[in-house]
Design a protein around this motif. Sequence first.
Motif: not given
Length: 446
Positions: A388-404
């Motif tokens: 789940t730590a990986d799932m959390r981190n990849m979600m946050l990375l994808s959220l940054v891409l969403f905003f970008a």
Amino acid sequence: MHASPPDAAIRPFTVTHRGILAIAVPMTLAYLSTPLLGFADVAVIGRLGDAALIGGIALGAVVFDFLGAIFYFLRSGTTGFTAQAFGAGDRVEIQATFFRAVLIAFAGGLAVALLARPLLPLVIAAFGASPEVSAATLRYAEVRILATPFMLVGYVLLGWLLGLGRSGFALVLQTVLNGLNIVLNIAFVMGLGFGVAGTAAATALSEALVACIGLALILRSFARADRPSRMRVLDRAALIRMVAVNRDIMIRSFALLFAFAFFASRGAALGDTLLAANALLMNFFLIGAYFLDGFAAAAEQFAGRAVGARYRPAFERSVKLTLVWGYALAFGAAALLLLCGPALIDFMTVNPDVRAAARTYLIWAALTPIAGVLAFEMDGVFIGATWTADMRNMMLLSLVLFFAVWFIAGPILGAHGLWLALVVFLSARGITLFLRMRRRIAATFG
């Protein structure tokens, strides 16, 4: 999840299409039936003919949908731990996982029921509704909040049953819940005239009764020889790990909710017509998501079981088969939306401007199942394996891409840029998790 010790027993098992469907189909039906709770509430209150009461129920449902989304990690986390204990053949740990999760759920639900109730007037006031609607919402929420411990225990029951692959039992419990809610709604509102409070009481009592029924049936099925000691249930390391996994899933869920809320708010900023069109099209995506969630649930069970069994072939085959079914469903849903979308849009609204806007952006809505299917299936795999730590981190990375993407494409493409950002967000979640999964497989299975 760390790699299993080299002396742990490997427990081979077979993953088949039939096994995947045996979990995915009942879970899809269970997920599809979930919105019936709110639908029954609105339908019964709607018979009274008071718009303020209908508005109060609708806002109350939003409050509890959000509350449920926050705590849904209890379902997911319980599934992963249970599936791993099942795969390892550890019947004592299967029971210990159940008791731990129920304790956490009931304690958390009790805390919410006691601490959140005084805050309800402030939360409801933030909606900015009329005094009549706000009063009705408050009456509804004050009653229904009392059943929060049972609602959260219900999530644990669902997760535990799914971890063992007993999705048919889970569907039965969900069906009983919906049936009780409808019957009690009619009795309390139409028969006894309790109004909004009666609707809330019907839903709360249904959740409490089904939680008690599920608990009783599951406890009766436990073998006394496999009963864990109190020390085993309250093992500090196990409790900390369960809390950590649930924390990661909760952060991931918050990020996902934030992305969808941002999408809605940016659509609203572009005008009421676009807001309505986007809301209509997002319903298409959410309906498809219920079906994809069924195969994600199958991925949770089989991936977790394979990790517990230390059997890599079963893990890899479960990933392959759930992706095959997921992509078949996603492409079918996309084709159906492109073919039938205009007719569905016309059925859902008579406003010509909203119809025209929805048709303009229909292609993006049709792409969302295809863009999101890998993310859905990878979520299932990572939850089952408790990575789940990986799932959390990849979600946050994808959220940054969403905003970008929105920051760059939004000013240039308008609403098309907003939809592009959503498609990139869904795709990035799946791709990043898939790439991360390859390393995790090597570390976990050796």
